[in-house]
Design a protein around this motif. Structure first.
Motif, PDB file in Angstrom:
ATOM      1  N   VAL A  48      10.447  -1.127 -11.499  1.00 24.64           N
ATOM      2  CA  VAL A  48      11.697   0.501 -11.421  1.00 24.64           C
ATOM      3  C   VAL A  48      10.234   1.340 -10.890  1.00 24.64           C
ATOM      4  CG1 VAL A  48      13.235   0.807 -12.653  1.00 24.64           C
ATOM      5  CG2 VAL A  48      11.281   1.557 -13.538  1.00 24.64           C
ATOM      6  N   GLN A  49       8.648   1.170 -11.195  1.00 25.22           N
ATOM      7  CA  GLN A  49       7.546   1.683 -10.402  1.00 25.22           C
ATOM      8  C   GLN A  49       7.165  -0.475 -10.130  1.00 25.22           C
ATOM      9  OE1 GLN A  49       5.292   3.988 -13.696  1.00 25.22           O
ATOM     10  NE2 GLN A  49       6.787   3.991 -14.502  1.00 25.22           N
ATOM     11  N   THR A  50       5.621   0.644  -9.220  1.00 27.08           N
ATOM     12  CA  THR A  50       4.824   0.004  -7.945  1.00 27.08           C
ATOM     13  C   THR A  50       3.587  -0.084  -8.483  1.00 27.08           C
ATOM     14  OG1 THR A  50       6.909  -0.761  -6.914  1.00 27.08           O
ATOM     15  CG2 THR A  50       4.715  -1.573  -6.394  1.00 27.08           C
ATOM     16  N   TRP A  51       2.710  -0.324  -9.642  1.00 25.58           N
ATOM     17  CA  TRP A  51       1.366  -0.148  -9.188  1.00 25.58           C
ATOM     18  C   TRP A  51       0.541  -0.921  -8.240  1.00 25.58           C
ATOM     19  CZ3 TRP A  51      -0.417   1.667 -15.005  1.00 25.58           C
ATOM     20  CH2 TRP A  51       0.942   2.757 -15.002  1.00 25.58           C
ATOM     21  N   THR A  52      -0.282  -0.078  -7.847  1.00 29.65           N
ATOM     22  CA  THR A  52      -0.886  -0.687  -7.413  1.00 29.65           C
ATOM     23  C   THR A  52      -2.662  -0.983  -7.949  1.00 29.65           C
ATOM     24  OG1 THR A  52      -2.611   0.455  -5.326  1.00 29.65           O
ATOM     25  CG2 THR A  52      -0.180   0.033  -4.654  1.00 29.65           C
ATOM     26  N   PRO A  53      -3.719  -1.951  -7.739  1.00 26.46           N
ATOM     27  CA  PRO A  53      -5.132  -1.555  -8.050  1.00 26.46           C
ATOM     28  C   PRO A  53      -5.607  -0.437  -8.102  1.00 26.46           C
ATOM     29  CG  PRO A  53      -5.592  -3.153  -6.313  1.00 26.46           C
ATOM     30  CD  PRO A  53      -3.942  -2.665  -6.590  1.00 26.46           C
ATOM     31  N   PHE A  54      -4.989   0.849  -6.343  1.00 26.47           N
ATOM     32  CA  PHE A  54      -5.344   1.972  -6.851  1.00 26.47           C
ATOM     33  C   PHE A  54      -4.809   3.664  -7.079  1.00 26.47           C
ATOM     34  CE2 PHE A  54      -6.371  -0.421  -3.081  1.00 26.47           C
ATOM     35  CZ  PHE A  54      -7.634  -1.082  -3.594  1.00 26.47           C
ATOM     36  N   GLU A  55      -3.804   3.491  -7.339  1.00 24.81           N
ATOM     37  CA  GLU A  55      -2.876   4.527  -7.995  1.00 24.81           C
ATOM     38  C   GLU A  55      -1.261   3.784  -8.223  1.00 24.81           C
ATOM     39  OE1 GLU A  55      -1.698   2.716  -4.242  1.00 24.81           O
ATOM     40  OE2 GLU A  55      -3.077   4.345  -3.963  1.00 24.81           O
ATOM     41  N   PRO A  56      -0.624   4.365  -9.362  1.00 29.42           N
ATOM     42  CA  PRO A  56       1.017   3.993  -9.973  1.00 29.42           C
ATOM     43  C   PRO A  56       1.629   4.580  -9.053  1.00 29.42           C
ATOM     44  CG  PRO A  56       0.293   6.110 -11.188  1.00 29.42           C
ATOM     45  CD  PRO A  56      -1.191   5.557 -10.028  1.00 29.42           C
ATOM     46  N   ALA A  57       2.295   4.080  -8.412  1.00 33.43           N
ATOM     47  CA  ALA A  57       3.697   4.616  -7.588  1.00 33.43           C
ATOM     48  C   ALA A  57       4.602   4.687  -8.193  1.00 33.43           C
ATOM     49  CB  ALA A  57       4.033   3.720  -6.025  1.00 33.43           C
ATOM     50  N   ALA A 117       0.409  16.446  -3.914  1.00 33.79           N
ATOM     51  CA  ALA A 117       1.253  18.449  -4.336  1.00 33.79           C
ATOM     52  C   ALA A 117       1.535  17.112  -5.911  1.00 33.79           C
ATOM     53  CB  ALA A 117       2.009  18.574  -4.235  1.00 33.79           C
ATOM     54  N   ASP A 118       1.256  16.010  -5.631  1.00 36.90           N
ATOM     55  CA  ASP A 118       2.119  14.808  -7.149  1.00 36.90           C
ATOM     56  C   ASP A 118       1.253  13.681  -6.772  1.00 36.90           C
ATOM     57  OD1 ASP A 118       3.494  13.587  -9.058  1.00 36.90           O
ATOM     58  OD2 ASP A 118       4.833  15.126  -8.597  1.00 36.90           O
ATOM     59  N   PHE A 119       0.424  13.175  -7.270  1.00 43.39           N
ATOM     60  CA  PHE A 119       0.163  11.987  -7.196  1.00 43.39           C
ATOM     61  C   PHE A 119       0.343  10.763  -7.822  1.00 43.39           C
ATOM     62  CE2 PHE A 119      -4.040  14.731  -6.052  1.00 43.39           C
ATOM     63  CZ  PHE A 119      -3.764  13.745  -4.531  1.00 43.39           C
ATOM     64  N   ARG A 120       1.642  11.329  -8.488  1.00 40.42           N
ATOM     65  CA  ARG A 120       2.490   9.927  -9.602  1.00 40.42           C
ATOM     66  C   ARG A 120       3.674   9.728  -7.943  1.00 40.42           C
ATOM     67  NH1 ARG A 120       4.545  13.114 -14.544  1.00 40.42           N
ATOM     68  NH2 ARG A 120       4.945  15.197 -12.379  1.00 40.42           N
ATOM     69  N   ARG A 121       4.024  10.613  -6.888  1.00 43.70           N
ATOM     70  CA  ARG A 121       5.286  10.484  -5.707  1.00 43.70           C
ATOM     71  C   ARG A 121       4.403  10.138  -5.083  1.00 43.70           C
ATOM     72  NH1 ARG A 121       6.912  13.528  -1.645  1.00 43.70           N
ATOM     73  NH2 ARG A 121       9.364  12.252  -1.253  1.00 43.70           N
ATOM     74  N   LYS A 157       0.901  -1.612  -0.163  1.00 49.98           N
ATOM     75  CA  LYS A 157       0.110  -0.255  -0.038  1.00 49.98           C
ATOM     76  C   LYS A 157       0.740   1.481   0.143  1.00 49.98           C
ATOM     77  CE  LYS A 157      -4.853  -1.319   0.287  1.00 49.98           C
ATOM     78  NZ  LYS A 157      -5.456  -1.200  -0.205  1.00 49.98           N
ATOM     79  N   PHE A 158       0.483   2.134  -0.523  1.00 48.04           N
ATOM     80  CA  PHE A 158       1.568   3.508  -0.808  1.00 48.04           C
ATOM     81  C   PHE A 158       0.235   5.276  -0.003  1.00 48.04           C
ATOM     82  CE2 PHE A 158       2.628   1.386  -4.350  1.00 48.04           C
ATOM     83  CZ  PHE A 158       4.621   0.877  -3.778  1.00 48.04           C
ATOM     84  N   GLU A 159       0.956   5.675   0.784  1.00 46.80           N
ATOM     85  CA  GLU A 159       0.424   7.047   0.470  1.00 46.80           C
ATOM     86  C   GLU A 159       0.825   8.108  -0.844  1.00 46.80           C
ATOM     87  OE1 GLU A 159      -0.589   7.185   5.477  1.00 46.80           O
ATOM     88  OE2 GLU A 159       1.335   7.970   4.679  1.00 46.80           O
ATOM     89  N   LEU A 160      -0.343   8.755  -1.141  1.00 43.87           N
ATOM     90  CA  LEU A 160       0.844   9.694  -2.294  1.00 43.87           C
ATOM     91  C   LEU A 160       0.932  10.849  -1.807  1.00 43.87           C
ATOM     92  CD1 LEU A 160      -1.341   8.371  -5.207  1.00 43.87           C
ATOM     93  CD2 LEU A 160       1.056   7.467  -4.511  1.00 43.87           C
ATOM     94  N   ASP A 161       1.705  11.842  -2.083  1.00 43.96           N
ATOM     95  CA  ASP A 161       1.967  13.455  -2.717  1.00 43.96           C
ATOM     96  C   ASP A 161       0.621  13.919  -2.663  1.00 43.96           C
ATOM     97  OD1 ASP A 161       3.047  16.027  -2.276  1.00 43.96           O
ATOM     98  OD2 ASP A 161       4.579  15.400  -2.244  1.00 43.96           O
TER      99      ASP A 161
END
Length: 294
Positions: free
Chosen positions: A247-256, A209-213, A203-207
Protein backbone atom coordinates in the motif's frame (compact mmCIF):
# COMPACT_ATOMS: atom_id res chain seq x y z
CA UNK A 1 30.44 -22.09 4.04
CA UNK A 2 29.03 -18.72 5.22
CA UNK A 3 31.76 -16.30 6.22
CA UNK A 4 34.50 -18.15 4.29
CA UNK A 5 36.84 -15.50 2.90
CA UNK A 6 40.07 -16.90 1.42
CA UNK A 7 41.38 -13.50 0.30
CA UNK A 8 40.36 -10.33 2.11
CA UNK A 9 43.19 -8.10 0.91
CA UNK A 10 41.01 -6.08 -1.45
CA UNK A 11 38.69 -5.14 1.42
CA UNK A 12 41.59 -3.61 3.35
CA UNK A 13 42.34 -1.07 0.65
CA UNK A 14 41.32 2.58 1.21
CA UNK A 15 37.82 3.53 0.08
CA UNK A 16 37.03 6.51 -2.16
CA UNK A 17 33.66 7.92 -3.17
CA UNK A 18 32.97 9.70 -6.45
CA UNK A 19 31.79 13.27 -5.99
CA UNK A 20 29.72 13.10 -9.20
CA UNK A 21 27.65 9.99 -8.42
CA UNK A 22 28.58 8.69 -4.96
CA UNK A 23 29.87 5.27 -6.09
CA UNK A 24 32.49 3.82 -3.73
CA UNK A 25 35.69 2.11 -4.88
CA UNK A 26 38.51 0.46 -2.93
CA UNK A 27 41.83 1.36 -4.52
CA UNK A 28 45.53 1.54 -3.63
CA UNK A 29 45.47 5.20 -4.70
CA UNK A 30 42.94 7.80 -5.83
CA UNK A 31 40.99 6.05 -8.63
CA UNK A 32 41.69 7.21 -12.19
CA UNK A 33 37.98 7.28 -13.10
CA UNK A 34 34.53 6.17 -11.96
CA UNK A 35 32.93 3.20 -13.75
CA UNK A 36 29.45 4.28 -12.67
CA UNK A 37 29.76 7.70 -14.29
CA UNK A 38 31.08 6.07 -17.47
CA UNK A 39 28.06 3.75 -17.63
CA UNK A 40 25.35 4.68 -20.16
CA UNK A 41 22.78 5.20 -17.39
CA UNK A 42 24.69 8.13 -15.90
CA UNK A 43 26.80 11.08 -17.09
CA UNK A 44 30.45 12.02 -16.62
CA UNK A 45 31.33 15.11 -14.56
CA UNK A 46 31.64 18.32 -16.53
CA UNK A 47 34.76 19.56 -14.71
CA UNK A 48 36.85 16.43 -14.15
CA UNK A 49 37.01 13.65 -11.59
CA UNK A 50 36.93 14.27 -7.86
CA UNK A 51 37.12 11.55 -5.25
CA UNK A 52 36.81 11.88 -1.47
CA UNK A 53 37.99 9.62 1.31
CA UNK A 54 35.38 8.49 3.81
CA UNK A 55 36.53 11.12 6.31
CA UNK A 56 36.43 13.88 3.69
CA UNK A 57 32.91 12.83 2.69
CA UNK A 58 31.82 12.78 6.36
CA UNK A 59 33.13 16.31 6.80
CA UNK A 60 31.40 17.56 3.64
CA UNK A 61 28.02 15.80 3.86
CA UNK A 62 26.23 15.79 7.24
CA UNK A 63 24.21 12.63 7.92
CA UNK A 64 20.68 12.76 9.34
CA UNK A 65 18.24 10.07 10.45
CA UNK A 66 14.57 9.77 11.35
CA UNK A 67 12.08 7.02 12.17
CA UNK A 68 9.45 7.27 9.39
CA UNK A 69 7.32 4.31 10.48
CA UNK A 70 7.58 2.31 13.70
CA UNK A 71 10.76 0.31 13.25
CA UNK A 72 11.70 1.81 9.86
CA UNK A 73 14.51 4.38 9.90
CA UNK A 74 15.77 6.57 7.09
CA UNK A 75 19.38 7.84 6.91
CA UNK A 76 20.32 10.56 4.43
CA UNK A 77 22.89 13.27 3.70
CA UNK A 78 22.03 16.94 3.31
CA UNK A 79 23.62 18.84 1.69
CA UNK A 80 25.14 16.29 -0.66
CA UNK A 81 26.57 15.93 -4.16
CA UNK A 82 26.05 13.05 -6.58
CA UNK A 83 22.97 10.85 -6.78
CA UNK A 84 22.24 11.13 -3.05
CA UNK A 85 20.07 8.10 -2.16
CA UNK A 86 18.76 7.35 1.32
CA UNK A 87 19.47 4.27 3.39
CA UNK A 88 16.79 2.39 5.32
CA UNK A 89 17.10 0.31 8.48
CA UNK A 90 14.21 -2.09 9.09
CA UNK A 91 13.83 -3.54 12.56
CA UNK A 92 12.29 -6.96 13.06
CA UNK A 93 12.14 -9.48 15.90
CA UNK A 94 14.52 -11.64 13.87
CA UNK A 95 17.16 -8.93 13.49
CA UNK A 96 17.64 -5.72 11.55
CA UNK A 97 18.02 -5.36 7.80
CA UNK A 98 19.66 -2.48 5.97
CA UNK A 99 18.47 -1.63 2.47
CA UNK A 100 20.24 0.88 0.20
CA UNK A 101 23.19 3.05 1.21
CA UNK A 102 23.29 6.81 1.68
CA UNK A 103 26.40 8.56 0.27
CA UNK A 104 28.25 8.45 3.62
CA UNK A 105 27.43 7.58 7.23
CA UNK A 106 28.76 9.78 10.01
CA UNK A 107 30.24 8.07 13.06
CA UNK A 108 27.19 9.28 14.99
CA UNK A 109 24.88 7.62 12.44
CA UNK A 110 26.78 4.35 12.72
CA UNK A 111 26.52 4.58 16.51
CA UNK A 112 22.77 5.14 16.16
CA UNK A 113 22.45 1.96 14.08
CA UNK A 114 24.39 0.16 16.80
CA UNK A 115 21.94 1.43 19.43
CA UNK A 116 19.03 0.25 17.30
CA UNK A 117 20.38 -3.29 17.35
CA UNK A 118 23.02 -3.29 14.62
CA UNK A 119 22.48 -4.97 11.30
CA UNK A 120 22.13 -8.69 10.60
CA UNK A 121 21.43 -8.43 6.88
CA UNK A 122 22.29 -5.82 4.24
CA UNK A 123 21.15 -5.39 0.65
CA UNK A 124 20.47 -2.78 -2.02
CA UNK A 125 18.27 -2.48 -5.07
CA UNK A 126 21.07 -1.74 -7.56
CA UNK A 127 24.50 -0.07 -7.86
CA UNK A 128 23.17 3.52 -7.96
CA UNK A 129 22.05 2.93 -4.37
CA UNK A 130 25.08 1.04 -3.04
CA UNK A 131 26.42 4.30 -1.60
CA UNK A 132 28.30 3.72 1.63
CA UNK A 133 27.51 0.01 1.96
CA UNK A 134 31.27 -0.55 2.54
CA UNK A 135 31.00 1.42 5.80
CA UNK A 136 28.10 -0.75 7.00
CA UNK A 137 29.93 -3.95 6.08
CA UNK A 138 33.11 -2.82 7.84
CA UNK A 139 31.25 -1.81 11.02
CA UNK A 140 28.56 -4.50 11.41
CA UNK A 141 29.70 -7.45 9.24
CA UNK A 142 26.14 -8.31 8.12
CA UNK A 143 25.19 -10.93 5.57
CA UNK A 144 25.38 -9.03 2.27
CA UNK A 145 22.67 -10.16 -0.14
CA UNK A 146 22.96 -8.88 -3.71
CA UNK A 147 21.52 -10.15 -6.97
CA UNK A 148 24.14 -12.18 -8.82
CA UNK A 149 23.33 -10.34 -12.05
CA UNK A 150 24.94 -7.18 -10.63
CA UNK A 151 27.95 -8.92 -9.10
CA UNK A 152 30.44 -7.06 -11.32
CA UNK A 153 29.52 -3.79 -9.55
CA UNK A 154 30.37 -5.09 -6.05
CA UNK A 155 34.18 -4.91 -6.09
CA UNK A 156 34.24 -2.65 -3.00
CA UNK A 157 32.11 -5.16 -1.08
CA UNK A 158 32.16 -8.80 0.04
CA UNK A 159 28.96 -10.47 -1.14
CA UNK A 160 28.14 -13.35 1.20
CA UNK A 161 24.64 -14.32 -0.01
CA UNK A 162 24.13 -13.90 -3.77
CA UNK A 163 20.73 -14.77 -5.18
CA UNK A 164 19.08 -15.20 -8.56
CA UNK A 165 15.47 -13.95 -8.59
CA UNK A 166 14.17 -14.26 -5.02
CA UNK A 167 15.50 -14.32 -1.48
CA UNK A 168 13.89 -14.00 1.94
CA UNK A 169 16.92 -13.18 4.13
CA UNK A 170 14.78 -12.51 7.21
CA UNK A 171 11.20 -13.74 7.82
CA UNK A 172 8.76 -11.32 6.19
CA UNK A 173 11.37 -9.39 4.19
CA UNK A 174 11.53 -10.48 0.55
CA UNK A 175 13.97 -9.51 -2.21
CA UNK A 176 12.56 -9.82 -5.74
CA UNK A 177 14.70 -9.23 -8.82
CA UNK A 178 12.92 -7.04 -11.37
CA UNK A 179 15.88 -6.51 -13.75
CA UNK A 180 15.14 -3.64 -16.18
CA UNK A 181 16.97 -0.59 -14.85
CA UNK A 182 19.96 -2.85 -14.08
CA UNK A 183 20.16 -6.58 -14.80
CA UNK A 184 20.22 -7.28 -11.08
CA UNK A 185 17.81 -4.54 -10.00
CA UNK A 186 15.68 -5.76 -7.10
CA UNK A 187 12.96 -4.52 -4.79
CA UNK A 188 12.41 -5.26 -1.10
CA UNK A 189 8.92 -6.16 0.11
CA UNK A 190 8.06 -5.85 3.81
CA UNK A 191 5.05 -8.17 4.19
CA UNK A 192 4.04 -7.03 7.68
CA UNK A 193 4.11 -3.31 6.92
CA UNK A 194 2.94 -3.72 3.28
CA UNK A 195 5.73 -1.43 2.09
CA UNK A 196 7.51 -1.95 -1.22
CA UNK A 197 11.02 -0.46 -1.32
CA UNK A 198 11.12 -0.17 -5.09
CA UNK A 199 14.66 1.06 -5.77
CA UNK A 200 14.82 2.86 -9.10
CA UNK A 201 12.10 0.74 -10.68
CA UNK A 202 9.79 3.73 -10.17
CA UNK A 203 10.16 7.49 -9.72
CA UNK A 204 7.78 9.91 -8.04
CA UNK A 205 7.24 13.63 -7.88
CA UNK A 206 5.96 14.77 -4.49
CA UNK A 207 3.39 17.38 -3.56
CA UNK A 208 5.35 20.46 -2.36
CA UNK A 209 2.66 21.04 0.26
CA UNK A 210 2.79 17.44 1.55
CA UNK A 211 5.96 15.43 0.96
CA UNK A 212 4.19 12.24 2.03
CA UNK A 213 1.97 12.45 -1.05
CA UNK A 214 3.17 11.64 -4.59
CA UNK A 215 1.54 13.40 -7.53
CA UNK A 216 3.19 11.59 -10.47
CA UNK A 217 4.82 8.23 -11.16
CA UNK A 218 7.18 7.03 -13.90
CA UNK A 219 9.41 4.11 -14.87
CA UNK A 220 12.63 4.22 -16.87
CA UNK A 221 15.72 2.42 -18.07
CA UNK A 222 17.89 5.51 -17.50
CA UNK A 223 16.34 8.40 -15.58
CA UNK A 224 18.99 11.05 -16.31
CA UNK A 225 18.83 10.31 -20.05
CA UNK A 226 15.06 9.73 -20.22
CA UNK A 227 15.38 6.22 -21.68
CA UNK A 228 12.19 4.12 -21.37
CA UNK A 229 11.92 0.44 -20.54
CA UNK A 230 11.23 -2.13 -23.26
CA UNK A 231 7.93 -4.07 -23.42
CA UNK A 232 9.56 -7.23 -22.04
CA UNK A 233 11.13 -5.27 -19.18
CA UNK A 234 7.76 -3.74 -18.34
CA UNK A 235 6.11 -7.18 -18.38
CA UNK A 236 8.69 -8.49 -15.93
CA UNK A 237 8.11 -5.50 -13.65
CA UNK A 238 4.39 -6.19 -13.75
CA UNK A 239 4.81 -9.88 -13.01
CA UNK A 240 6.83 -9.05 -9.90
CA UNK A 241 4.69 -6.18 -8.56
CA UNK A 242 1.44 -8.06 -9.17
CA UNK A 243 2.44 -10.73 -6.63
CA UNK A 244 2.98 -8.25 -3.79
CA UNK A 245 0.22 -6.75 -1.62
CA UNK A 246 1.66 -3.30 -0.84
CA UNK A 247 0.00 0.00 0.00
CA UNK A 248 3.11 2.23 0.12
CA UNK A 249 5.97 2.52 -2.37
CA UNK A 250 9.31 3.89 -1.17
CA UNK A 251 12.15 4.87 -3.48
CA UNK A 252 15.73 5.60 -2.30
CA UNK A 253 14.72 9.28 -2.25
CA UNK A 254 11.16 9.52 -0.96
CA UNK A 255 8.31 7.42 0.46
CA UNK A 256 5.14 7.58 -1.66
CA UNK A 257 2.65 6.73 1.05
CA UNK A 258 -0.35 7.25 -1.24
CA UNK A 259 0.78 4.82 -3.96
CA UNK A 260 0.33 1.06 -3.75
CA UNK A 261 -0.03 -1.91 -6.04
CA UNK A 262 -3.13 -0.67 -7.95
CA UNK A 263 -1.43 2.54 -9.07
CA UNK A 264 1.84 0.80 -9.99
CA UNK A 265 0.04 -1.81 -12.08
CA UNK A 266 -2.04 0.92 -13.76
CA UNK A 267 1.15 2.72 -14.79
CA UNK A 268 2.72 -0.43 -16.20
CA UNK A 269 -0.47 -1.35 -18.07
CA UNK A 270 -0.57 2.13 -19.60
CA UNK A 271 3.10 1.94 -20.65
CA UNK A 272 2.55 -1.47 -22.22
CA UNK A 273 -0.55 -0.35 -24.13
CA UNK A 274 1.47 1.68 -26.65
CA UNK A 275 4.95 3.01 -27.15
CA UNK A 276 6.74 3.05 -23.80
CA UNK A 277 8.01 6.35 -22.38
CA UNK A 278 9.75 7.66 -19.27
CA UNK A 279 7.60 10.76 -18.69
CA UNK A 280 5.83 11.36 -15.34
CA UNK A 281 2.19 10.24 -15.28
CA UNK A 282 -0.31 11.86 -12.85
CA UNK A 283 -1.44 9.40 -10.20
CA UNK A 284 -4.95 10.85 -10.10
CA UNK A 285 -5.32 10.14 -13.82
CA UNK A 286 -4.29 6.52 -13.34
CA UNK A 287 -6.84 6.12 -10.56
CA UNK A 288 -9.55 7.67 -12.74
CA UNK A 289 -8.72 5.24 -15.58
CA UNK A 290 -9.00 2.27 -13.22
CA UNK A 291 -12.34 3.53 -11.95
CA UNK A 292 -13.66 3.91 -15.51
CA UNK A 293 -12.44 0.43 -16.43
CA UNK A 294 -13.86 -1.08 -13.25
Amino acid sequence: MPGYLPFAGALKLPAYTCDNCGFWQRHFEVPPACPMCLDARHVVPQDGWRFRTAREAQDAFPCHWRELEPGVWRFWNEPVSGIGPSAYLIQTEHGNMGFEGCPVFSEAALDQIERLGGMAVLSASHPHSYGALPQLQDRFDPELCLAAADFTWSAALQVSWPYDDFLEPLPGLELHRTAGHFDGHAILYDRARKICFCGDALKFELDPADFRRATTISAHKAFVRGVPLTPSELRRYRDVFERLDFVQTWTPFEPARNCGRPEVLALLDQLMSGRSHAAPVPLDGLRAERTDQG
